[in-house]
Design an enzyme around this catalytic site. Structure first.
Site, short mmCIF file in Angstrom:
data_model
loop_
_atom_site.label_atom_id
_atom_site.label_comp_id
_atom_site.label_asym_id
_atom_site.label_seq_id
_atom_site.Cartn_x
_atom_site.Cartn_y
_atom_site.Cartn_z
CE1 TYR A 56 -3.71 2.57 0.80
CE2 TYR A 56 -2.34 3.13 2.56
CZ TYR A 56 -3.37 3.68 1.69
OH TYR A 56 -4.02 4.73 1.84
CE LYS B 103 -3.18 5.90 -0.82
NZ LYS B 103 -4.02 6.89 -1.55
#
Length: 403
Positions: free
Chosen positions: A119, A123
């Site tokens: 994740y 990002k």
């Protein structure tokens, strides 16, 4: 100004869009310089044609769309980096150099426990894409690395431990805390929305990072919300259990301005099931009427409701240090006070005729015996009473003496 919000149906999106619409519709006048003409709401059920139209017309873009809990780890990159690419390409297509805000995550630092986060990697890739876009087009970008978020409308059992704890404790469901000493950096949704509205007006807070910690810098590459809270899981659970017990204890914990407890209580209340929204209070009833404690605080006293039947006199006592406000909200009455030691005559008695027609707060003075008389022959006298300290049966500081 026309504003595009992607991820509009998500936790942050719902809160932001609600605030933007309030400003648009003239319901929120806290930002008089902001003139919002339209709010474009884009989410997973929107069409490519809608995105194309929105990117053509938008004057500011909040990109909140993203994937938090995919079935496959690979979906992080396609859902976060992939959509960001589509969004920026569509803006380029229309030669739209509107400012763009990106909702990133502290996990993008890839430091410590975030070092292997897919994740976080997605990002970080999105951040770099935005910075490159700004270099190529000249469009301003606002990259925010969010810590853990909490507030109303956040989904429990999804990506917020606070939402899960609030929901479960409010609904009498079990919670699991492996280590109460675990520390969290938390950002409240209203503080985040306030910062995003500041960004709309070009008043964003810029920063750089010292590992996981932002520090303010006027020309910083990133943006941040100055108000965050550093708390442990144990502290959160203790507060929530205090909130849960309030209907029985009537005790409201200290909630100073901008405190974590104040924000957490608002969050907790948003998860209450319908049967718990209302709760009964213990009415102490006798032939004279009733007396009901409404709420108590640790350091700021308590509030009670007193109802006196027609013709009834209540009180007739005094206090050494305790003092009160009597506020008649319905009916017609007389409040009397006399300093202890003074003669019991009219010349030494303070008289205050009160009614719900003209609401007035009357001090009950320390060292003065006092009463309240219902002057009506037919109506109850309803009085809100505030005392500067909660009633302590072991030290009541209350002594009978007729006025």
């Amino acid at each position: 100004m026309k504003i595009l919000v992607t991820g509009a149906n998500g936790f942050v999106g719902k809160n932001l869009c609600s605030s933007l619409k309030n400003i648009r519709d003239g319901k929120d006048r806290t930002h008089p310089a902001l003139k919002i003409e339209d709010v474009f709401e884009y989410d997973v059920d929107s069409t490519p044609e809608e995105l194309d139209h929105y990117c053509s017309d938008a004057d500011f873009v909040f990109n909140l769309a993203g994937v938090n809990r995919p079935k496959e780890q690979s979906e992080f990159m396609s859902g976060n980096f992939g959509f960001a690419s589509v969004l920026l390409d569509t803006l380029k297509k229309h030669n739209n150099r509107a400012p763009v805000m990106l909702a990133s995550s502290i996990q993008a630092t890839l430091i410590g426990r975030y070092g292997t986060s897919d994740y976080g990697k997605s990002k970080l890739a999105g951040e770099e894409l935005f910075f490159e876009y700004s270099k190529a087009t000249g469009a301003p970008v606002y990259v925010y690395r969010f810590p853990n978020l909490f507030g109303k409308w956040c989904r429990p059992n999804y990506n917020s431990a606070v939402a899960t704890f609030c929901n479960n404790i409010a609904n009498d469901l079990p919670i699991r805390v492996d280590n109460p000493a675990t520390e969290l950096d938390l950002l409240y949704i209203d503080d985040l929305v306030a910062e995003m509205l500041d960004a709309l007006e070009g008043k964003e807070h810029r920063c750089e990072y010292d590992e996981l910690d932002p520090f303010e810098k006027k020309d910083g590459r990133y943006c941040f919300v100055p108000t965050t809270h550093h708390v442990t899981l144990g502290e959160i659970v203790d507060l929530l259990n205090t909130f849960k017990a309030q209907p029985e204890t009537l005790v409201i914990p200290e909630m100073s301005k901008n405190s974590f407890a104040k924000k957490l209580y608002s969050t907790y209340l948003s998860y209450l099931p319908a049967p718990k929204v209302a709760f009964p209070l213990k009415m102490n009833v006798d032939a004279r009427g009733s007396f009901t404690e409404l709420l108590k605080t640790k350091n700021c006293g308590q509030v009670s409701i007193n109802i006196s039947k027609p013709g009834v006199t209540k009180g007739q006592h005094w206090h050494h240090s305790k003092w009160e406000f009597f506020i008649v909200v319905s009916g017609h009455g007389l409040i009397q006070e006399r300093k202890i030691g003074d003669p019991a005559d009219e010349a030494h008695t303070l008289n205050f005729e009160v009614s719900g027609e003209k609401i007035t707060a009357i001090h009950m003075l320390p060292g003065y015996t006092h009463n309240i008389i219902n002057l009506s022959d037919t109506e109850d006298l309803v009085t809100v009473m505030w005392a500067n300290e909660p009633f302590d049966p072991t030290y009541p500081d209350t002594f009978f003496q007729e006025v």
